[in-house]
Design a protein around this motif. Structure first.
Motif, PDB file in Angstrom:
ATOM      1  N   ARG A  74       0.841  -1.194   0.000  1.00  0.00           N
ATOM      2  CA  ARG A  74       0.000   0.000   0.000  1.00  0.00           C
ATOM      3  C   ARG A  74       0.876   1.243   0.000  1.00  0.00           C
ATOM      4  NH1 ARG A  74      -3.245  -0.443   4.785  1.00  0.00           N
ATOM      5  NH2 ARG A  74      -1.357   0.213   5.852  1.00  0.00           N
ATOM      6  N   THR A  76       1.099   5.418   0.559  1.00  0.00           N
ATOM      7  CA  THR A  76       0.433   6.519   1.255  1.00  0.00           C
ATOM      8  C   THR A  76       1.047   7.841   0.834  1.00  0.00           C
ATOM      9  OG1 THR A  76      -0.031   5.125   3.188  1.00  0.00           O
ATOM     10  CG2 THR A  76      -0.132   7.511   3.501  1.00  0.00           C
ATOM     11  N   GLY A 191      -2.934   6.586  -9.822  1.00  0.00           N
ATOM     12  CA  GLY A 191      -2.613   5.416  -9.007  1.00  0.00           C
ATOM     13  C   GLY A 191      -1.393   5.599  -8.138  1.00  0.00           C
ATOM     14  N   TYR A 193      -1.314   6.754  -5.068  1.00  0.00           N
ATOM     15  CA  TYR A 193      -1.560   6.374  -3.677  1.00  0.00           C
ATOM     16  C   TYR A 193      -2.784   5.488  -3.542  1.00  0.00           C
ATOM     17  CZ  TYR A 193      -5.127  10.147  -3.430  1.00  0.00           C
ATOM     18  OH  TYR A 193      -6.218  10.956  -3.635  1.00  0.00           O
ATOM     19  N   ASP A 194      -2.752   4.717  -2.455  1.00  0.00           N
ATOM     20  CA  ASP A 194      -3.918   3.946  -2.027  1.00  0.00           C
ATOM     21  C   ASP A 194      -4.589   4.616  -0.835  1.00  0.00           C
ATOM     22  OD1 ASP A 194      -3.392   1.567  -3.795  1.00  0.00           O
ATOM     23  OD2 ASP A 194      -1.553   1.548  -2.614  1.00  0.00           O
ATOM     24  N   ARG A 195      -3.752   5.310  -0.039  1.00  0.00           N
ATOM     25  CA  ARG A 195      -4.266   6.030   1.130  1.00  0.00           C
ATOM     26  C   ARG A 195      -3.749   7.463   1.093  1.00  0.00           C
ATOM     27  NH1 ARG A 195      -2.774   3.379   6.631  1.00  0.00           N
ATOM     28  NH2 ARG A 195      -4.611   2.111   6.113  1.00  0.00           N
ATOM     29  N   LYS A 218     -10.324   5.170  -3.021  1.00  0.00           N
ATOM     30  CA  LYS A 218      -9.140   5.434  -2.222  1.00  0.00           C
ATOM     31  C   LYS A 218      -9.529   5.625  -0.753  1.00  0.00           C
ATOM     32  CE  LYS A 218      -6.643   5.466  -5.927  1.00  0.00           C
ATOM     33  NZ  LYS A 218      -5.720   4.340  -6.240  1.00  0.00           N
ATOM     34  N   GLU A 219      -8.572   5.354   0.121  1.00  0.00           N
ATOM     35  CA  GLU A 219      -8.788   5.545   1.557  1.00  0.00           C
ATOM     36  C   GLU A 219      -8.314   6.940   1.942  1.00  0.00           C
ATOM     37  OE1 GLU A 219      -7.572   3.274   5.746  1.00  0.00           O
ATOM     38  OE2 GLU A 219      -7.112   2.369   3.799  1.00  0.00           O
TER      39      GLU A 219
END
Length: 252
Positions: A74, A76, A191, A193-195, A218-219
């Motif tokens: 992941r 961030t 793409g 980041y995921d968080r 996304k978180e």
């Protein structure tokens, strides 16, 4: 007499769900990796420990498999509204230390921050102290927090006092909120980041936050003060990291 073993074609060429092509010869050679995936090393070790039966089917050893094997890491991203954090820091003896704050966020995140961005307005020309601070923000640890700095010019605004009618000029921040909203959406679409950890409190970011959560999945974590973080933003947050709970650890 020479006997030739005919293995099924699918035992020589196998393609898994994430786009790896694996080739195996009669000596059990390592598969050829044709992707730059972050998990390639784990997958290679997984295939090396495999065994094949007489029908060409792949069998796993009884060895325990790592729970991280085959998983993506992941990423961030941390985005900071410089004016917002500066205003919070005015309530502290010497302000907020960005390097200490980054360490606190990484501890809560459970892993390193992939990229960090600082956006703010500055007078033209900027003072020597401001230039020095912005240079320090760009420095990597242990010296600095390694942030990408995006600066916007302050704009002159003509203001008239509603009580006495006195007119005067004042400089205001302009363009930073649009820059932050654009960055939130652009990095999510690419793409990167995921968080997202967002240190800001303005409700104007609601549309950008809503989009990256509902459309791009996304978180979003928020990082702000209890008296200055928009309730509209809080309603979208997967987690809120209160600045108030981090002092005095983040004090200069």
């Amino acid at each position: 007499m020479i006997f030739i073993s005919a293995m099924p074609l699918f035992s020589l060429l196998r393609t898994d769900a994430v786009g790896f092509d694996h080739f195996r010869d009669h000596r059990g050679a390592m598969p050829v990796q044709r992707s730059g995936s972050m998990c390639s090393a784990r997958k290679a070790r997984s295939w090396q420990s495999a065994r094949w039966d007489r029908n060409g089917s792949r069998k796993r050893d009884n060895a325990k498999q790592s729970p991280l094997e085959g998983c993506m890491t992941r990423k961030t991203v941390w985005i900071v509204d410089g004016a917002y954090l500066w205003n919070f820091g005015k309530g502290r003896p010497d302000g907020v230390d960005y390097l200490k704050l980054k360490k606190e966020l990484e501890a809560a995140n459970g892993e390193s921050i992939y990229e960090a961005y600082y956006l703010n307005s500055t007078p033209d020309p900027a003072t020597d102290a401001q230039n020095g601070f912005h240079t320090w923000l760009k420095c990597a640890a242990p010296r600095g927090p390694r942030m990408r700095v995006q600066l916007y010019r302050l704009k002159d605004m003509h203001v008239k006092c509603p009580s006495c009618g006195h007119e005067f000029e004042r400089q205001v921040q302009k363009g930073v909120d649009v820059g932050i909203a654009t960055l939130i959406i652009k990095l999510a679409s690419q793409g990167v980041y995921d968080r997202l950890i967002l240190t800001a409190g303005d409700g104007d970011f609601e549309d950008a936050i809503s989009y990256v959560k509902s459309e791009l999945h996304k978180e979003v974590w928020l990082n702000g003060g209890q008296n200055s973080l928009s309730a509209d933003l809080q309603s979208y947050a997967d987690n809120v990291l209160w600045l108030d709970a981090m002092v005095p650890a983040i004090d200069k």
